[in-house]
Scaffold this motif. Sequence first.
Motif, short mmCIF file in Angstrom:
data_model
loop_
_atom_site.label_atom_id
_atom_site.label_comp_id
_atom_site.label_asym_id
_atom_site.label_seq_id
_atom_site.Cartn_x
_atom_site.Cartn_y
_atom_site.Cartn_z
N VAL A 170 0.82 -1.23 0.00
CA VAL A 170 0.05 0.06 -0.21
C VAL A 170 0.80 1.25 0.10
O VAL A 170 2.14 1.06 0.57
CB VAL A 170 -1.01 0.02 1.16
CG1 VAL A 170 -1.80 -1.25 1.10
CG2 VAL A 170 -0.10 0.13 2.63
N SER A 171 0.41 2.42 -0.45
CA SER A 171 1.09 3.69 -0.46
C SER A 171 0.44 4.41 0.77
O SER A 171 -0.94 4.68 0.92
CB SER A 171 0.81 4.39 -1.59
OG SER A 171 1.34 5.80 -1.60
N ILE A 172 1.24 4.65 1.87
CA ILE A 172 0.62 5.39 3.04
C ILE A 172 1.71 6.35 3.62
O ILE A 172 2.90 5.86 3.59
CB ILE A 172 0.27 4.45 3.85
CG1 ILE A 172 -0.54 4.96 5.24
CG2 ILE A 172 1.45 3.44 4.13
CD1 ILE A 172 -1.12 4.08 6.20
N SER A 194 6.19 -4.37 2.15
CA SER A 194 6.35 -3.53 1.02
C SER A 194 5.51 -2.32 0.87
O SER A 194 4.78 -2.06 0.09
CB SER A 194 6.06 -4.40 -0.24
OG SER A 194 7.08 -5.58 -0.11
N CYS A 195 5.38 -1.54 2.19
CA CYS A 195 4.51 -0.31 1.98
C CYS A 195 5.35 0.70 1.46
O CYS A 195 6.64 0.89 1.69
CB CYS A 195 4.25 -0.03 3.42
SG CYS A 195 3.03 -0.99 4.01
N MET A 196 4.89 1.70 0.67
CA MET A 196 5.63 2.74 0.10
C MET A 196 5.26 4.11 0.84
O MET A 196 4.17 4.33 1.48
CB MET A 196 5.04 3.05 -1.38
CG MET A 196 5.68 1.97 -2.37
SD MET A 196 4.89 1.58 -3.66
CE MET A 196 3.52 0.41 -2.81
N LYS A 197 6.20 4.94 0.89
CA LYS A 197 5.98 6.24 1.26
C LYS A 197 6.36 6.41 2.82
O LYS A 197 5.82 7.30 3.67
CB LYS A 197 4.71 7.05 0.99
CG LYS A 197 4.85 7.44 -0.48
CD LYS A 197 3.55 8.21 -1.20
CE LYS A 197 3.62 8.67 -2.59
NZ LYS A 197 2.48 9.32 -2.68
N LEU A 198 6.23 5.24 3.59
CA LEU A 198 6.30 5.15 5.08
C LEU A 198 7.68 5.24 5.46
O LEU A 198 8.43 4.57 4.96
CB LEU A 198 5.48 3.64 5.48
CG LEU A 198 5.32 3.57 6.85
CD1 LEU A 198 4.25 4.57 7.43
CD2 LEU A 198 4.77 2.15 7.12
N ASP A 219 12.61 -0.60 -3.47
CA ASP A 219 13.10 0.70 -3.71
C ASP A 219 12.86 1.93 -2.69
O ASP A 219 13.09 3.06 -3.12
CB ASP A 219 12.52 0.91 -5.04
CG ASP A 219 10.99 1.27 -5.03
OD1 ASP A 219 10.52 0.67 -4.01
OD2 ASP A 219 10.41 1.49 -6.10
N GLU A 220 12.49 1.38 -1.67
CA GLU A 220 12.19 2.42 -0.56
C GLU A 220 13.37 2.83 0.42
O GLU A 220 14.36 1.71 0.39
CB GLU A 220 10.96 1.89 0.30
CG GLU A 220 9.87 2.05 -0.35
CD GLU A 220 9.24 3.28 -0.69
OE1 GLU A 220 9.16 4.24 0.04
OE2 GLU A 220 9.17 3.82 -1.88
#
Length: 495
Positions: A170-172, A194-198, A219-220
């Motif tokens: 998710v993107s959060i 695999s969360c994005m922007k966290l 890629d985070e």
Amino acid sequence: MDRISELSDDILQRILSLLSQEDAVRTSVLSKSWRDIWCTRPNLDLSDTNFKQEFLSTVDKTLQRYCDRRICLEKFQLSMSLYYSHSDLKSVWFLEKWIRALTNMGVKEFRLSIYSKDSRRRTRRVKLPSVVFEAEFLQDLHVEGFMFDRTTIERNILSKHLKKLHLEKVSIEDRIFEKIITSCPLIETMSLDSCMKLRNIKAYNLRHLREFSFSPSFDETECSIEIYPPSLETIHISRGIISFQKGAEFRNLKTLFLREVQFSLCSSCRFPSLTDLAILYCDVLEEPIEESQLFIDAPNIDSFVYYGSLIPSISFSTTSREWSSTLCLDFRDDPSLWLLKLRKLLESLSRSEISLTISQYRINAEDIFQENHDLVQDIKDENKHAVVVDKLILLGNLSYFSPLSNGLFSICRPRIIGEINYTNSESALKNLMQRECGSQDELRQLWLPDLEEVNLEIYDNNRYEWDPTSLSDLPGYEEGKRISTRFTLKWRQNL
């Protein structure tokens, strides 16, 4: 006589709840009375891979039936794919309608999984409807593939009873995540995959948190994690920066798994309940090797696993329990004092059953000879027995078997050496049995008198067992055929 059909609908629904969605649907062909029972069981698992035709209509009619009959739905799982065509925009509208209906049914376990692409086949995440968090009786929430934005939390979060939260792909953003967990203080299990922007996780308020799992997208950037330890029983983190409050307590922690994690602990840590500890490629035990010693008081430890390129400076409290240590070490370019550090580590783990794997790549034989020379002086200065190692595995270039084994056998006594490709068995066996080794004689004499017996074994792939064999009985070489051998060693009992 069909006695099952005579059972009440409540009992039949409970029976069907134990089946998979596909098997539950198949029961509709048993008889006329069974046709719609699967549609009223307390758990639904609807996927567009199972309902190829008219998926939206199937889900809509099924949920409407639950509403009309006022049937309680305890568990709902929905998995669907969107490609953002004109027709699929309709799916997004249906999604919010369904979720709103589910919140009124008292659903306790909710799993939403969505796979979405735009016209160019690029991943495009759908906004998670805010009504998800209006489910007052929700206890278990698993969300995959959605985007959390400010509209997701613009309303009050009513899921005060939430105990399990699993966010996957998710993107959060940080502030949205923080509001969710602040509003759900009863969370016991949290999994972030695999969360994005966290970027920052602060979970001080989760005083009931028992299980925490985190792994970022490839890629985070690294995520900073701050959690409240006393209630925690399991921590599983891959790639991140974790910090604990000063004076943190770990009285309930049973499992600690850290992979590529930066973390800091005081020089002495007490883990009264810890049974499993795994530290894989973490910098914390590699940087200050000479400067500090990490002492872990874990009287109930069952398993310690360490992977790394450098030798950690770590020791455990004395324990009368049987426990195991698994070490996987990389012996690379700069072996300076490597064997001396390994000796200290093995001594600190000597009360456990030790399995030691050493990978050898890009090393210079002269470096090993120098290491061995330093080791001779150290062993002469200290009258200590070698440590028993249950299993030793050497990977990589076995042309260094002789100088490396000389050093290793001076600090440890392996009962098993394996698995070795059978094409290398002859040279390795000759090295173990020969009585003279040129410039290495001084070091070799530290262990050779204690070696009483060496046996060769071959693995039987049919019986999954090791059998005694000899060099003359080894099968001929066949291209592409893998045959494993190992050595069992018997040492003089002076340890």
